[in-house]
Write an enzyme that holds these catalytic residues in place. Structure first.
Site, PDB file in Angstrom:
ATOM      1  N   SER A   1       0.956  -1.115   0.034  1.00 28.51           N
ATOM      2  CA  SER A   1       0.105   0.038   0.035  1.00 28.51           C
ATOM      3  C   SER A   1       0.905   1.281  -0.141  1.00 28.51           C
ATOM      4  O   SER A   1       0.341   2.264  -0.674  1.00 28.51           O
ATOM      5  CB  SER A   1      -0.947   0.028   1.105  1.00 28.51           C
ATOM      6  OG  SER A   1      -1.922  -1.118   0.956  1.00 28.51           O
TER       7      SER A   1
ATOM      8  N   ASP B   1      -1.582   4.347   8.929  1.00 28.47           N
ATOM      9  CA  ASP B   1      -1.259   3.346   8.036  1.00 28.47           C
ATOM     10  C   ASP B   1      -1.069   3.961   6.677  1.00 28.47           C
ATOM     11  O   ASP B   1      -1.081   5.221   6.433  1.00 28.47           O
ATOM     12  CB  ASP B   1      -2.420   2.462   7.735  1.00 28.47           C
ATOM     13  CG  ASP B   1      -1.998   1.033   7.305  1.00 28.47           C
ATOM     14  OD1 ASP B   1      -1.004   0.779   7.132  1.00 28.47           O
ATOM     15  OD2 ASP B   1      -3.317   0.171   7.238  1.00 28.47           O
TER      16      ASP B   1
ATOM     17  N   GLU C   1     -10.667   5.944   2.281  1.00 30.72           N
ATOM     18  CA  GLU C   1     -10.338   4.710   2.148  1.00 30.72           C
ATOM     19  C   GLU C   1     -11.019   3.709   2.834  1.00 30.72           C
ATOM     20  O   GLU C   1     -11.184   3.751   3.974  1.00 30.72           O
ATOM     21  CB  GLU C   1      -8.518   4.504   2.787  1.00 30.72           C
ATOM     22  CG  GLU C   1      -8.094   3.109   2.429  1.00 30.72           C
ATOM     23  CD  GLU C   1      -6.652   2.754   3.113  1.00 30.72           C
ATOM     24  OE1 GLU C   1      -5.965   2.031   2.370  1.00 30.72           O
ATOM     25  OE2 GLU C   1      -6.522   3.141   4.129  1.00 30.72           O
TER      26      GLU C   1
END
Ligand code: ZN
Length: 464
Positions: free
Chosen positions: A97, A149, A275
């Site tokens: 990611s 993240d 997201e």
């Protein structure tokens, strides 16, 4: 009309044509200008983390055949533009990611694990969010994973390795991102307050001093009126959608709705990245029901964005994914089917917990009896003694631990294949091509085959 008069008209028509050419081309431009050209005041970028084509396909089937409604993503796809999206990076054909989000955020090829850094690991690469922020637009980052993240981090922070989430938390606040929502509150709190920060700083206090309204559950979020919001709803990741009903956590759609209402107060416009962070996590665990519910929750958030764009047509909405996770295959046969029966949507609809919860219920060394019991209780499926033994022996993980790393879950998912008719290529990310859907000003270039670095160009051009 004779041939002679015809030919004598040619120079006249040419002159007339030249005289009126700018007007005519202006008319042509006006005639061809549709909602997908022109400039965007706002950009809403939705990223389904790990949402490969079959994750989408499974959710589309589930939504239509079980929930009785089409996906909002299909509405968007039909009203706008669709591209096939590839995502290879500077150093790999299968991305994670950080590199994927960095490529979307900066337009440059990235290396694995670094957050919006050049290949030297030291030089920050300017992101789309930093560019729009410098022009006075509002900005927002929202996820169901951790706000520190990799995906949200890649838009507002620069660190050599994505695991440096304490630094990401600090940088996101320093960057002045107006709305930050998600999980992993632990990176904002010192150890003395049950956090993991080693510098003893309490970033929640610092955020409040900097003008943020800090909220920690759905009710506080709904009541918040400030123009800057820090919403941290879990010390770890936010819970899976399938487990959410018994918690106080907001849905991704709730967070999206609040974000758009806050950011749209800025008269210059805004950039928001929303997201669906846990589609990826469910897929890593080979959790079919959990994954499908995550995509549906993501889709509801897309619906909020779509509705906003209808009321504010100067908004570019893009929906895409960073990578495929786990190579989902919607396979054909049940144990005794002679003909294709396909995914068992009714069985998936009856599952009541995520594989994360199920793993907790199985415990460390589950007996075949315990495995049968848990499978019956949470999935409504009666597996056989032999199947339960396969899970207890964790056969699939033993055969390929590099690609199947979660204890018992991959063996359970394999045993469930003929019941649910969902197969998994691995627990890892794959290089499967993805989709990108876009609607609104600047979305026209989303067609054909697009590399994810070009998503940056499309957003930048739309907002210039
Ligand atoms: Zn992942």
């Amino acid at each position: 009309m004779t041939r002679r008069t015809q030919s004598s008209l040619v120079p006249v028509l040419l002159v007339v044509g030249l005289l009126f050419a700018p007007m005519l081309s202006g008319c042509a431009t006006m005639a061809t200008r549709d909602a997908s050209s022109g400039k965007a005041k706002n950009v809403i970028l939705f990223i389904g983390d790990g949402m490969g084509p079959s994750h989408f396909g499974a959710a589309w089937l589930y939504s239509n055949r079980v929930l009785g409604k089409n996906l909002k993503m299909v509405e968007l796809m039909n009203a706008g533009h669709t591209a096939y999206l590839v995502n290879d990076t500077a150093d790999a054909t299968v991305t994670e990611s950080a590199a994927a989000a960095g490529q979307i955020a900066t337009g440059q090829r990235m290396t694995a694990r670094a957050i919006s850094m050049a290949a030297d690991g030291k030089t920050p690469v300017r992101t789309i969010m930093e560019t729009v922020k410098s022009k006075g637009l509002a900005t927002g980052l929202v996820t169901t994973s951790g706000i520190t993240d990799a995906t949200p981090a890649a838009f507002a922070a620069h660190v050599a390795h994505r695991s440096d989430e304490a630094s990401v938390a600090d940088q996101e606040l320093k960057a002045g991102v107006d709305v930050l929502m998600g999980g992993r509150k632990q990176f904002f709190l010192p150890e003395v307050s049950a956090g993991v920060r080693k510098d003893d700083r309490n970033l929640l206090d610092e955020a409040e001093a900097a003008g943020y309204t800090v909220v920690s559950d759905a009710e506080e979020l709904s009541a918040a009126t400030g123009s800057k919001i820090l919403g941290l709803f879990n010390m770890g990741n936010m819970v899976y959608e399938i487990d959410r009903a018994s918690t106080m956590e907001p849905s991704l759609a709730d967070m999206t709705s609040k974000t758009l209402s806050v950011l749209s107060r800025n008269p210059r416009g805004f950039f928001a990245m929303i997201e669906g962070g846990r589609i990826d996590h469910a897929a890593h665990r080979n959790d079919a029901a959990g994954m499908i519910r995550e995509v549906v929750a993501f889709d509801e958030a897309v619906g909020v964005g779509l509705e906003f764009a209808r009321r504010n047509p100067d908004t570019l909405v893009i929906v895409t994914a960073d990578h495929d996770t786990a190579g989902v295959a919607l396979i054909g046969h049940s144990k005794d089917s002679k003909e294709y029966v396909g995914i068992d949507l009714a069985a998936i609809g009856k599952v009541t917990a995520s594989f994360e919860v199920i793993a907790g219920q199985l415990g460390k060394n589950p007996t075949p009896e315990r495995i049968k019991q848990v499978t019956k209780e949470y999935l409504g499926i009666q597996i056989t003694d032999d199947e339960a033994k396969t899970v207890a022996n964790d056969t699939i993980r033993k055969l390929d631990p590099a690609n199947y790393s979660y204890p018992y879950l991959h063996s359970l998912a394999f045993v469930l294949r003929p019941y649910l008719r969902v197969g998994w290529g691995s627990q890892t990310h794959t290089a499967s091509p993805l989709w990108a859907f876009g609607l609104g000003p600047g979305s026209a270039p989303l067609k054909g085959l697009v590399h994810n670095t070009q998503v940056f160009d499309i957003m930048k051009t739309a907002m210039e």
